[in-house]
Write a protein that holds these residues in place. Structure first.
Motif: not given
Length: 645
Positions: A531-543, A502-513
């Motif tokens: 700051x942490x949510x944005x980094x968390x998103x990047x690490x998770x999606x790269x994994x 499931x995907x959503x615009x990355x900025x919408x995703x971190x904001x909503x979290x």
């Protein structure tokens, strides 16, 4: 106890104690006044008089009597201890601690003073200190059941649940009919997720103390967690029959109806609460404003919540209050005030016991370490064995939180051949089995076949507890968004598994979290800082991206925004991936949501509504607060074919 002939004889003191025990406080005071004419300098009489006034909540008179005792006997430890009790009751914790310490100074073996000092430290949040002090009380008085019980509570608040239960059990060994210990043990078992055992503990408490509204309320909370709405409401009603003004039971019942989307019943419940409670507690007014919001009476919700004093609302509700107030500001197009409210909510969340008990840094470091290993190792194919013990090929519904997984879940479970297991620790049981077998690395190591079989069995056993109608369902979907991070393990257990991403615009995703008032665990506690949510998103999606390429995973991507625009087309493509056909009832997925009971995700209120597009590109309303994250998220914006504007 006598002091140089100044104290009355026991045959005059014992009747006073008997009257006090029976609650005949006026009679006690009359008798004290009579005896004081003969023994005007009796510290014991002043002490008893102070205790009577404490029971009558006449705190100034109580302290006055204790101080009169101290004028006569300045080293009278009991008086200092009792002054501490009064100060504790009126919220003067620092002063009460000094008084308890003074009592201990004059009587180092004063077990009650140690016990009360432990309580005060616990109420200050100094939990480790409080446990040390309780142990000192128990060293003096090994059968001090209240010290064991309250030490259990302090350990419970620290998240040391096994130690807490051990303390409650010690109290019960000494006093088998100690209802409070059973009740508190039930609370600890509930925190452990041992709901049946918690219910058993509460029932034992009620067998001893059948008129305990508190225990019925706690029982209702466990039944609510079990998904038994009717039984939970019955328990809350029993609590309210005993104590009609029990605000916590009214609140818990209201929250149950709201979480189950039973808005009509919620309205009736709150109407009754408004009739009985006087004045109306802030918590109940807040729930009424939430109901108005749910019924789309925005103006009514804004007006009511604006009149709720934040300082008077229960601490457990304050984050929820700020969350709703932020949404009210957003509905009024006041996005700066909305952002400020969301920010205040997260600042408050960081101070909560739930947040503090989780090691967010360690969790995040662990997922970064896993990503580093994935980047450094070559592909290691799983030892696929055609004699697998199970023919199950699960489908994993994953995605970063707040990417539309609950909407997808609700649509898919409307299909006659699909069974969705919603956010259960199925893989955790497999991990535990592997770890107990001596393996801690399933990223860079191919697990032996017997370990894989055992882990599969543990997974399926847990899965079977939560899936329904096993015989007539052909597709099982395990839905837990952050199973994205468990892909290396999934690939070992089920190399043929399918993934719905499931995907959503990355900025919408971190904001909503960041805007979501999550129930905190080690993962969700990382969502309170942008700051942490944005980094968390990047690490998770790269994994997931690396795993997808290395293990050649079978993945179907579905974008939240596309699903909102064309439910039939997007869902049909997804069903084709699952080797299924469209069914007409899927278009009425809201009916499925209403029938399924409690939905255990923050989107429970949204999936019963018709498709609405308010959440689409919500981030643009807060663009000035989010610009710094655009560059960081740009690779994923491009990866998933979104726009930066």
């Amino acid at each position: 106890m006598t002091f140089s002939g100044q104290e009355p004889p026991q045959n005059q003191i014992l009747p006073l104690i008997n009257l006090f025990t029976r609650g005949l406080f006026d009679d006690v005071l009359i008798e004290i006044e009579r005896i004081q004419k003969i023994f005007p300098n009796s510290v014991l009489l002043y002490n008893i008089s102070g205790s009577v006034h404490t029971e009558l909540r006449q705190f100034d008179l109580a302290i006055d009597n204790y101080k009169k005792a101290l004028v006569i006997k300045p080293d009278y430890a009991d008086a200092f201890c009792n002054i501490g009790i009064v100060q504790h009751k009126i919220g003067e914790l620092d002063e009460s601690i000094l008084s308890y310490k003074k009592a201990i100074e004059f009587n180092p073996l004063h077990a009650v003073a140690y016990q009360n000092l432990g309580d005060a430290l616990k109420d200050q949040g100094k939990l480790e200190e409080s446990v040390e002090v309780y142990n000192k009380a128990l060293a003096i008085k090994p059968d001090y059941v209240e010290a064991y019980n309250n030490m259990g509570n302090a350990l419970n608040e620290q998240g040391k649940l096994e130690e807490a239960i051990e303390a409650y059990n010690k109290a019960l060994l000494i006093k088998p009919d100690y209802a409070d210990a059973y009740n508190n043990m039930g609370n600890a078992l509930k925190e452990q997720g041992k709901l049946e055992q918690a219910i058993e503990a509460y029932k034992k408490a009620l067998a001893i103390k059948p008129d305990s509204a508190k225990v019925y309320n706690n029982l209702g909370n466990v039944l609510k967690d079990q998904g038994k709405l009717d039984e939970a409401i019955e328990a809350y009603n029993r609590a309210l029959a005993i104590k009609p003004d029990y605000v916590e039971a009214w609140l818990n019942g209201a929250e149950a109806f709201e979480k189950w989307n039973k808005l009509e019943k919620l309205g009736l419940w709150l109407e009754k609460a408004f009739q009985i409670l006087e004045p109306i507690p802030s918590e109940i007014s807040f729930m009424k404003s939430k109901l108005l919001w749910r019924n789309r009476d925005m103006q009514g919700a804004i007006k009511l919540i604006s009149n709720v004093d934040f300082e008077t609302i229960a601490p457990i509700l304050r984050c929820d209050y700020l969350n709703l107030k932020a949404k009210c500001f957003e509905a009024s197009n006041n996005f700066d005030l909305a952002f400020d409210c969301f920010e205040s909510m997260n600042v408050l969340a960081k101070k909560s016991a739930d947040y503090l008990r989780h090691d967010t840094k360690q969790y995040f470091q662990n997922i970064k370490d896993q990503l580093a290993i994935l980047k450094s190792i070559p592909v290691k194919k799983s030892a696929i064995n055609t004699t697998e013990e199970t023919e199950l090929v699960p489908v994993f519904l994953v995605g970063f939180p707040r990417s539309g997984t609950t909407l997808l879940d609700t649509i898919l479970r409307s299909h006659s051949a699909i069974n969705v297991v919603e956010e259960q620790p199925t893989l955790q049981l497999a991990k535990t089995f592997i770890q107990k077998s001596g393996y801690t690395d399933w990223v860079g190591t191919v697990l032996p076949q017997e370990i894989i079989f055992g882990a599969q069995k543990a997974y399926i056993n847990e899965l079977d507890k939560h899936r329904h109608s096993i015989d007539n369902k052909s597709v099982f979907i395990d839905k837990l968004p952050l199973n994205l991070l468990e892909t290396p393990l999934i690939q070992q257990l089920y190399p043929k598994a399918k993934f719905i991403l499931a995907l959503r615009h990355p900025v919408d995703t971190i904001l909503s979290c960041w805007m979501q008032n999550f129930k905190l665990n080690s993962a969700m506690a990382n969502m309170v800082d942008l700051d942490r949510v944005a980094e968390f998103y990047c690490v998770t999606m790269e994994t997931f991206k690396i795993c997808r390429a290395k293990y050649n995973l079978s993945v179907h991507e579905i974008r939240y925004e596309d699903l909102l625009e064309n439910l039939y087309s997007e869902t049909s493509l997804l069903l084709k991936f699952l080797d299924l056909d469209w069914e007409d009832q899927m278009e009425n997925y809201q009916e499925t949501a209403l029938k399924r009971g409690r939905i255990n995700t923050p989107s429970y209120s949204q999936v019963i509504q018709p498709i609405y597009k308010d959440a689409k590109y919500r981030w643009l309303k807060y663009e000035k607060h989010l610009r710094q994250y655009i560059t960081q998220l740009e690779p994923w914006i491009n990866e998933f074919y979104y726009s930066k504007h």
